[in-house]
Write a protein that holds these residues in place. Sequence first.
Motif, PDB file in Angstrom:
ATOM      1  N   LEU A 149      45.327  46.026  26.208  1.00 32.33           N
ATOM      2  CA  LEU A 149      45.281  44.596  26.548  1.00 32.33           C
ATOM      3  C   LEU A 149      45.282  44.525  28.062  1.00 32.33           C
ATOM      4  O   LEU A 149      46.237  44.972  28.707  1.00 32.33           O
ATOM      5  CB  LEU A 149      46.537  43.892  26.014  1.00 32.33           C
ATOM      6  CG  LEU A 149      46.495  43.451  24.563  1.00 32.33           C
ATOM      7  CD1 LEU A 149      47.900  43.133  24.077  1.00 32.33           C
ATOM      8  CD2 LEU A 149      45.615  42.235  24.404  1.00 32.33           C
ATOM      9  N   LEU A 150      44.212  43.986  28.626  1.00 33.36           N
ATOM     10  CA  LEU A 150      43.990  44.140  30.051  1.00 33.36           C
ATOM     11  C   LEU A 150      43.712  42.798  30.723  1.00 33.36           C
ATOM     12  O   LEU A 150      42.760  42.099  30.359  1.00 33.36           O
ATOM     13  CB  LEU A 150      42.786  45.084  30.202  1.00 33.36           C
ATOM     14  CG  LEU A 150      42.420  45.644  31.545  1.00 33.36           C
ATOM     15  CD1 LEU A 150      43.612  46.261  32.241  1.00 33.36           C
ATOM     16  CD2 LEU A 150      41.307  46.679  31.377  1.00 33.36           C
ATOM     17  N   ASP A 151      44.570  42.447  31.690  1.00 28.36           N
ATOM     18  CA  ASP A 151      44.351  41.215  32.444  1.00 28.36           C
ATOM     19  C   ASP A 151      43.149  41.414  33.364  1.00 28.36           C
ATOM     20  O   ASP A 151      42.964  42.493  33.925  1.00 28.36           O
ATOM     21  CB  ASP A 151      45.603  40.901  33.277  1.00 28.36           C
ATOM     22  CG  ASP A 151      45.553  39.501  33.887  1.00 28.36           C
ATOM     23  OD1 ASP A 151      44.801  38.653  33.360  1.00 28.36           O
ATOM     24  OD2 ASP A 151      46.254  39.276  34.887  1.00 28.36           O
ATOM     25  N   ILE A 152      42.313  40.384  33.489  1.00 26.70           N
ATOM     26  CA  ILE A 152      41.118  40.520  34.338  1.00 26.70           C
ATOM     27  C   ILE A 152      41.486  40.529  35.811  1.00 26.70           C
ATOM     28  O   ILE A 152      41.065  41.390  36.561  1.00 26.70           O
ATOM     29  CB  ILE A 152      40.101  39.390  34.015  1.00 26.70           C
ATOM     30  CG1 ILE A 152      39.380  39.745  32.723  1.00 26.70           C
ATOM     31  CG2 ILE A 152      39.132  39.176  35.168  1.00 26.70           C
ATOM     32  CD1 ILE A 152      37.938  39.400  32.634  1.00 26.70           C
ATOM     33  N   ARG A 153      42.298  39.564  36.242  1.00 27.33           N
ATOM     34  CA  ARG A 153      42.638  39.457  37.676  1.00 27.33           C
ATOM     35  C   ARG A 153      44.058  39.942  37.920  1.00 27.33           C
ATOM     36  O   ARG A 153      45.005  39.406  37.354  1.00 27.33           O
ATOM     37  CB  ARG A 153      42.532  37.998  38.130  1.00 27.33           C
ATOM     38  CG  ARG A 153      41.124  37.504  38.206  1.00 27.33           C
ATOM     39  CD  ARG A 153      41.088  36.100  38.781  1.00 27.33           C
ATOM     40  NE  ARG A 153      39.801  35.489  38.559  1.00 27.33           N
ATOM     41  CZ  ARG A 153      38.737  35.667  39.328  1.00 27.33           C
ATOM     42  NH1 ARG A 153      38.806  36.456  40.369  1.00 27.33           N
ATOM     43  NH2 ARG A 153      37.593  35.055  39.051  1.00 27.33           N
ATOM     44  N   MET A 154      44.175  40.971  38.754  1.00 30.14           N
ATOM     45  CA  MET A 154      45.500  41.487  39.108  1.00 30.14           C
ATOM     46  C   MET A 154      45.491  41.868  40.579  1.00 30.14           C
ATOM     47  O   MET A 154      44.425  42.108  41.152  1.00 30.14           O
ATOM     48  CB  MET A 154      45.827  42.728  38.264  1.00 30.14           C
ATOM     49  CG  MET A 154      46.017  42.439  36.792  1.00 30.14           C
ATOM     50  SD  MET A 154      46.460  43.921  35.857  1.00 30.14           S
ATOM     51  CE  MET A 154      44.871  44.730  35.687  1.00 30.14           C
TER      52      MET A 154
END
Length: 199
Positions: free
Chosen positions: A51-56
């Motif tokens: 599960l990967l956040d787009i903006r970090m």
Amino acid sequence: MSGRAYLVDDDEAIRDSLGWLLESRGVACLSYRSAEDFLDEWDPALAGCLLLDIRMDGMSGPELFDILRERGSRLPVIFLTGHGDVPMAVSALKKGAFDFVEKPCNDNELVNRVIEALRLDANQRAAASGADSLNSRLGRLTTREREVMERILAGKLNKIIAEDLQISMRTVEVHRANLFEKMGVRTAVELAQLLAGRR
């Protein structure tokens, strides 16, 4: 459930709430506060889904996704996106991401997608393991056993195989018995079915 969810998001509140939500539905979860942290611990044998956040801060989700693909990772990836990130998420789907979910999201819907991704990963690993097992069995055959096998698969009788290879019928029977044992089959039909996907 086999495998686990790997959650990469730089927002601690989201890591806590999603982690709790997944655990409450029986999905084991490991959280990371950055793409770099996850990459440090990444291993090709990891099973589950990402599960990967787009903006970090630092490396973005899509950048991590590209690096993992270059390294041969087959982990299904679900992107977590803010409203303005949808075009980026669609682009990631075209590159092979499993799905994207807009934040804030429907909790149960998200967990259902994670469970589907975990199933996909488990099925892909089982298929790869079956192929490895078949390759390893084929690798144990002698050259003569392979020659006999090819002729069995072509539907030839022992007598014809013996003439083809200029050996006795008894020798053909011995090779046949050995190759059936090594391949884990009892009949020529089972052998053909086992190898159907490879031919």
